[in-house]
Structures are given as structure tokens and as C-alpha cells.
Enzyme design. Structure first.
Site, PDB file in Angstrom:
ATOM      1  N   SER A 186      14.731  78.004  -8.949  1.00  0.00           N
ATOM      2  CA  SER A 186      13.832  79.036  -8.440  1.00  0.00           C
ATOM      3  C   SER A 186      15.144  79.671  -8.404  1.00  0.00           C
ATOM      4  O   SER A 186      16.615  80.120  -8.747  1.00  0.00           O
ATOM      5  CB  SER A 186      13.485  78.390  -6.579  1.00  0.00           C
ATOM      6  OG  SER A 186      15.121  77.934  -6.190  1.00  0.00           O
ATOM      7  N   SER A 187      14.578  81.092  -7.076  1.00  0.00           N
ATOM      8  CA  SER A 187      15.719  82.461  -7.326  1.00  0.00           C
ATOM      9  C   SER A 187      16.633  82.073  -6.338  1.00  0.00           C
ATOM     10  O   SER A 187      17.631  82.818  -6.887  1.00  0.00           O
ATOM     11  CB  SER A 187      15.051  83.319  -6.939  1.00  0.00           C
ATOM     12  OG  SER A 187      14.231  83.344  -5.104  1.00  0.00           O
TER      13      SER A 187
END
Lengths: 405, 151
Positions: free
Chosen positions: B66-67
């Protein structure tokens, strides 16, 4: 990529160092995806939280005096003041990160919505609007249900877009990349939003980054909470950022339109047995529970109302913590309508601006067992050592009253 | 042993010049799975488990995670000076690209196919992202059919 005079100036620092740095990110993305030029965005949503890199990234841009130039909302962190008030204390390092994220957001001019479903209330795009939304569950909703156009932004790229007011032109912004690829026949009974969670998880696994088209769902109730749940799960088990429902979503008048006149690349059928299998395979075996967690994605007003109705006049087992996660806006409405009072009286909490995927839950529940109606909540808490039983809302509430199943 | 260099075309994503030993990963990389002090990947079962990305030219297909998590990893490596010298990838995503810009790591993709035939772990590689060139130093028996540029 062709930049306008203004964009070139921005890149060279004429609009300040923050805008220049943000522009460098946007230009690099344009290079990566061969975008011919930029397009302006009208709104944005950033999905940072309270973690070292989130806080650092926000503070970096705040220190460069950057400002968002379009309405920009933000994802939740956790309401540590409320948690402390109800006896759930957190280490200073956690609350500091949370506070610093909040302060940086104010400096950047970000609207403190603290909600992961901004498309329902705080930041609602219309059909055809070009926007920059991060948050894996928000991107499919704004593209598919609202008919707006957003890349599958990361928190970083969404903030950069909000500061420059632009995104590169590629991907889901173009008609040709919004057409359906996978035909999904739903041969299952969808009773409430829990079944949409299961359906989304099943389809996301098959679809990956593809665009599913749901057929034969016209007669079903597709409420905002159904569609929120569907998209959230397709972006959890897969990376779906766009989908169609024939006769319901704006770019899917009929099958031909949804697929752009081309045949589907594959067809899948989802049955009741498939939904039950998704639930069974991913759920912890039924037994005693330590807590209940609702609101991943954030519960909307109607879901909160439903919980209040299920709890009215009842008492939650004293060994069970009970959490309904929602936006500060919805919590306020629930308070005014008396739903918060009902939930509190039963021994539960409705907490605003708090996400199920934050460090606070690890502090309270590592090694514990919860019950939830969201596969996304379960999936992102595996690495925190928290396990979940998966059930629909009414069964979760029943378990809360008894202390388990 | 005589050495010579071969040059390959590539596509710039983020600019800059990076030089170092190559490190090839069969698996996608999340830099959160690297120890910031040493740059060593500790993710269990990862192709690079136990190997350090610090100052290497890291060659992999794509980023993952995920970011927030990917950003956290690169941020920690940059703080300790254990970031890669450059990254050569095949499938860009918004998280990795934003990270490369912020932490000033040259990032390129779309490298000529034959590059992957010549490059080995520990090869001397220079990534000139601004010029869209990768220069690989090889032993002279290698790559007789490559587009060569004698030093």
C-alpha cells in the site's frame, strides 16, 4: 509530455517550492504512463493516516508552504481524545503522529473530513468530473457509481495533484480505458451490505486490475452501503478501480455500452455457495469474542441507525468492546438523532474520524478475536495479529450481547 | 580480463544519474521489508532475503504494497543512506514513482530486452535517466552482438 506555460512555471518554482515538488511527482507520473498533457482536477481526496511516512510526507509539503488549490478531503486517523476518555490509552508516540498529521493537514488547507467514504457527503463528484482520489475503496465508487474520472491514486500522488490542481492524462480518464472486460453473472441472493462484501471479495480475486460488469442485478437493492462494500472488497482482494452494473451505474445503460461493443474477455458466475465459501474460508472459527468492529469502510447514517435499532433496550456483554467507526459528520448526525445515546446506553461506542487500519487497534487487540462484517477490516489487521470472525451486522450484534457465538 | 561497456536504451521516469552494482530481484519489492540500517531485505521468502539494496542498481518488475507502507520503507532507507542508487523496473505504479521523485532516486523502465540477457548480479551498471541510457560493464567475451560502445 506537453506542458503549458503555467505548468512549466510551476515546475520551475514560480508558484513556490511546494508546488514545484508536487509538479515533479505529477510530471514523473505523466512520463511513466506516456501522458500527452495534463488535465485540471476539480477535487481531491488524500488517504494518509497516522504513520511515520504519512506524517513525514504531509509535513514535508507543509514546510514547503504548499496549499491545496482544489477542495481536498482526507482519510481518518484515530480519535485518541475519545479513546482516552473511554479508558483506552495509547502511547505518546502514537498520539503524537496523529496530532502532527492533523496539524500538517490544516497547514495544507485540507478539509478535516477524516472519512474514507467522502463521496457520500463531504466531497461528492458529478458525472464526468476529473478528480484525484486515493483510498482504495473510494476510487471504484467515484469512477463506477458517480461516473467521475480518477486514477487509482496513492496518497502521495493525490496530494501532489491537489497542490498542482492537475493530473496527467492517461488511464481511467480516457473513454477507451473505462469499458468492461469481465462479465459477472450474479446468481446469488444479496440480502444486505454483508452479501455485497462477500460478492466484492469473490469478484476482486478473479478480476485483479480488470473491469467487471455485473449483469442481472437491476431488481436488487443497490443502496450506497451496498455499493461502498462491493467496491471496497474488490479493491482489497484485487485492484479494481472501475466497474459497471447494467442499468444502475451511469456508463452501463446496457451490456453493449458497458463493454464498448466488444465481447467480454471472460465470464464468471457467482453463486450463493461462492459467497458462503468466501465467508467460511476467511473467517476465524466461531467462539468467544473480545470486541466488535463495524465501519470498514466507514458506516453511513443508515448503517448506524440499523445498529442503534438492533441495540435498543439491550446490554452488550461486559467483556466485549463494541465500536462503530464513522465520519465525524455522521457521528454528529447520529448524536442529534439519539442513535449515539442508544449505542452508549447499551455499552457500545460510536467513534468519529477513526480507521480500522490504524496502529491504535494493534495496541488494544493484538492476539485477540473480533467480529466484523468487513473482509477489508480483517485483511488489513492480519499483520497486526488480530483475528476476526466474519458475520452480517445482525449476527455481530447478537454475538456482542452474548459474548460470542 | 578485458572489460568493455554496452549501452542500452531505456525510458526515463525520474531523472538523475545512478551508478552501482546491479541487484536483480525476481520478486516485486516493498521497501518496508528492508532494514534501514543495512538496506538488507528481511521479508521472509523474498528473492532478495538477506541481500542489501543500499547503493545498488536494483532491477525488478514492480513495486508492491500500500502507498503508506511503501512510502514508509523508502523514507527510512533515505534517512539512513541505504536507498538504492537507481531502480530499473518494468511496471510503474503511482506509489513507487512518487517515492522516487521525493527521495531523488533515478527510476527508468522500458529497457531494451537484451539488457536482461547480459545483466548479472554484481555487474557494474550506470543509469543515466536524463539521457535514457543504461551502461553495463561486461567481460569482453560477453555480448558480441550487443550495440557496443567501446570505452
Amino acid at each position: 509530455m506537453q506542458l503549458t506555460v503555467k505548468e512549466n512555471k510551476m515546475l520551475k518554482g514560480a508558484f513556490g517550492p511546494g508546488a514545484a515538488e508536487a509538479m515533479r511527482i505529477i510530471v514523473a507520473l505523466g512520463e511513466a504512463y506516456d501522458a500527452p498533457r495534463m488535465v485540471e482536477v476539480s477535487r481531491a481526496h488524500e488517504a494518509f493516516g497516522a504513520s511515520e511516512s504519512s506524517t513525514w510526507f504531509l509535513e514535508l509539503f507543509a514546510s514547503l508552504n504548499a496549499r491545496c488549490v482544489v477542495p481536498t478531503t482526507c482519510n481518518p486517523t484515530f480519535d485518541y481524545e475519545y479513546l482516552e476518555k473511554v479508558g483506552k490509552c495509547l502511547p505518546r508516540e502514537d498520539t503524537d503522529l496523529c496530532r502532527r498529521t492533523g496539524e500538517a493537514r490544516v497547514k495544507l488547507g485540507i478539509i478535516p473530513s477524516y472519512c474514507c467514504t467522502p463521496y457520500l457527503q463531504e466531497n461528492v463528484p458529478r458525472v464526468g468530473e476529473v478528480i484525484a482520489f486515493s483510498e482504495s475503496s473510494a476510487t471504484p465508487y467515484v469512477n463506477a457509481v458517480c461516473g467521475a474520472r480518477s486514477h487509482r491514486e496513492s496518497a502521495n500522488s493525490a496530494l501532489a495533484a491537489a497542490i498542482c490542481g492537475r493530473v496527467p492524462l492517461y488511464g481511467y480518464l480516457l473513454n477507451r480505458n473505462r469499458k468492461g472486460e469481465i462479465l459477472v453473472n450474479v446468481d446469488a441472493r444479496l440480502r444486505d451490505d454483508f452479501d455485497y462484501h462477500l460478492l466484492g471479495y469473490a469478484v476482486g480475486k478473479e478480476a485483479g486490475t480488470g473491469i467487471p460488469v455485473f449483469d442481472k442485478m437491476e431488481s436488487l437493492c443497490t443502496s450506497p452501503e451496498d455499493l461502498t462494500s462491493l467496491g471496497a472488497e474488490m479493491a482489497t482482494s484485487g485492484a479494481v478501480s472501475m466497474y459497471h452494473i447494467i442499468g444502475i451505474t451511469p456508463e452501463a445503460k446496457d451490456l453493449k455500452t458497458a463493454f464498448g461493443g466488444k465481447p467480454p474477455k471472460k465470464t464468471i458466475t457467482v453463486t450463493d455457495a461462492d459467497l458462503r465459501r468466501v465467508q467460511r474460508v476467511n473467517s476465524q472459527p466461531k467462539g468467544k469474542i473480545d470486541f466488535v468492529m463495524f465501519g470498514c469502510p466507514h458506516y453511513n447514517f443508515w448503517q448506524v441507525r440499523d445498529v442503534a435499532r438492533l441495540l435498543e433496550g439491550k446490554k452488550i456483554c461486559k467483556d466485549v468492546d463494541f465500536w462503530v467507526l464513522t465520519s465525524p459528520t455522521t457521528r454528529n448526525l447520529a448524536k442529534v438523532m439519539g442513535y449515539e445515546g442508544i449505542i452508549n446506553k447499551a455499552g457500545g461506542h460510536i467513534i468519529g474520524g477513526t480507521c480500522s487500519d490504524q496502529v491504535c487497534w494493534e495496541r488494544f487487540y493484538r492476539g485477540k478475536v473480533g467480529v466484523t462484517d468487513s473482509l477489508k477490516a480483517w485483511y488489513y489487521n492480519v499483520h497486526r495479529g488480530i483475528s476476526f470472525i466474519l458475520e452480517r451486522r445482525s449476527a455481530c450484534v447478537a454475538a456482542a450481547l452474548k459474548g460470542g457465538f | 580480463m578485458t572489460k568493455r561497456t554496452i549501452s542500452f536504451k531505456c525510458h526515463k521516469i525520474t531523472g538523475g544519474l545512478g551508478r552501482g552494482e546491479s541487484l536483480i530481484s525476481a520478486d516485486d519489492i516493498c521497501f518496508y521489508g528492508a532494514d534501514p540500517d543495512t538496506g538488507k531485505i528481511f521479508e521472509k521468502g523474498h528473492d532478495l532475503e538477506g541481500q542489501s539494496v543500499a547503493q545498488k542498481v536494483v532491477i525488478f518488475r514492480a513495486g508492491k504494497g500500500s502507498s503508506v507502507v511503501q512510502g514508509e520503507g523508502l523514507h527510512q532507507l533515505k534517512k539512513k543512506g541505504t536507498v538504492p542508487a537507481a531502480m530499473i523496473i518494468q511496471d510503474p505504479d503511482t506509489v513507487l514513482v512518487a517515492g522516487a521523485v521525493i527521495w531523488r532516486i533515478p527510476l527508468v523502465d522500458r529497457v531494451e530486452k537484451k539488457f536482461y540477457k547480459y545483466v548479472k548480479n554484481g555487474s557494474e551498471v550506470e543509469v543515466n535517466a536524463d539521457r535514457g541510457r543504461i551502461t553495463l560493464t561486461v567481460e569482453s567475451s560477453q555480448g558480441s552482438k550487443g550495440s557496443r560502445e567501446k570505452k
